[in-house]
Design an enzyme around this catalytic site. Sequence first.
Site, PDB file in Angstrom:
ATOM      1  N   HIS A 111       0.844  -1.201   0.000  1.00 30.12           N
ATOM      2  CA  HIS A 111       0.000   0.000   0.000  1.00 30.12           C
ATOM      3  C   HIS A 111       0.887   1.261   0.000  1.00 30.12           C
ATOM      4  CE1 HIS A 111      -4.246   1.155   0.468  1.00 30.12           C
ATOM      5  NE2 HIS A 111      -3.795   2.248   1.061  1.00 30.12           N
TER       6      HIS A 111
ATOM      7  N   ASN B 265      -3.861   2.827  -4.990  1.00 26.86           N
ATOM      8  CA  ASN B 265      -3.066   1.597  -4.925  1.00 26.86           C
ATOM      9  C   ASN B 265      -3.675   0.465  -5.756  1.00 26.86           C
ATOM     10  OD1 ASN B 265      -0.864   2.117  -2.740  1.00 26.86           O
ATOM     11  ND2 ASN B 265      -2.731   2.953  -1.861  1.00 26.86           N
TER      12      ASN B 265
END
Length: 311
Positions: free
Chosen positions: A175, A181
């Site tokens: 992340h 993401n």
Amino acid sequence: MNVKLLKSIEGKKRELDRLRPLPKAIVDKLREQFYLEWTYNSNAIEGNTLSLQETDLVLRQGITIGNKSLREHFEVINHKEGIDSIEKVIKKKTSLSLNLIREIHGIILKNIDDEEAGVFRRTNVRITGASHIPPSSAKVYNLIEELIQWYFHNYKKLSIPELAAWFHYKLVFIHPFIDGNGRTARLFMNLILMQEGYPPAVILHLDRKKYYRVLREADNGKTSGFLDFVGKSIERSLIIYLNSLKPDSSQNKQGYITLKEATKHCDYSLEYLSLLARTGKLSSVKFERNWMTTIQAIETYLDEVNLKKNK
């Protein structure tokens, strides 16, 4: 990744390779179809409310859709630009790198959050609804460098479908960015696939709940569900390509039949077959909202059931 699924994927990829060079007109049409579907679904998974048709209007005609936010429009435009950048990377044979990850992410957040675009997060975060707590922001840079090293170390060791699925999972696990993401991970998953001649794998918005569920399971150490989930998406894309290139094939959708047709080959109801498909107990692929399987998959499942009964 399930051995049977991987063999099916690789078999379809070999069949696709045997058809090369592919007709340009068909490939151009497929590319247009896939890139629209990919952009719509990847954004919809993250909460974008533009429909498939509205996404198409934004991309092809530059139309502004009423009652939709400017951010949602930029998400569509940026994602398509991200795909275009990936195509350039493939054409130039550019190596996967830490800077490339930041560059593609920078495109995803362009005009949305320019301060964070292409910048590794500088704060710790929690993911809503997930038990996994991403690594400390201080570790992100080194973890991404390790991910790149992992990719090159495993390039010849893993199959391409497994390599792509693992890279997607590992990037999401880290992340590295405040936002974007998931879209970035799916873009790089497909970069790895497309570099090797696979069509892009589209994770459908319809499967959003299952997608998040298998990601959560992977966070708890059960990665097989996620790998198979990605594998099914790869297989679906290959089937669509093959079906477009061989429309006169006597095998409908490369041997796939509807679950309703499948009831003729067993004593199970449509509802029960649907349950088996959704839970992954019956080898099947989803086309839009419909699950499809093969006669061979039905026979394999029946053999497995009989084997358990006779033990």
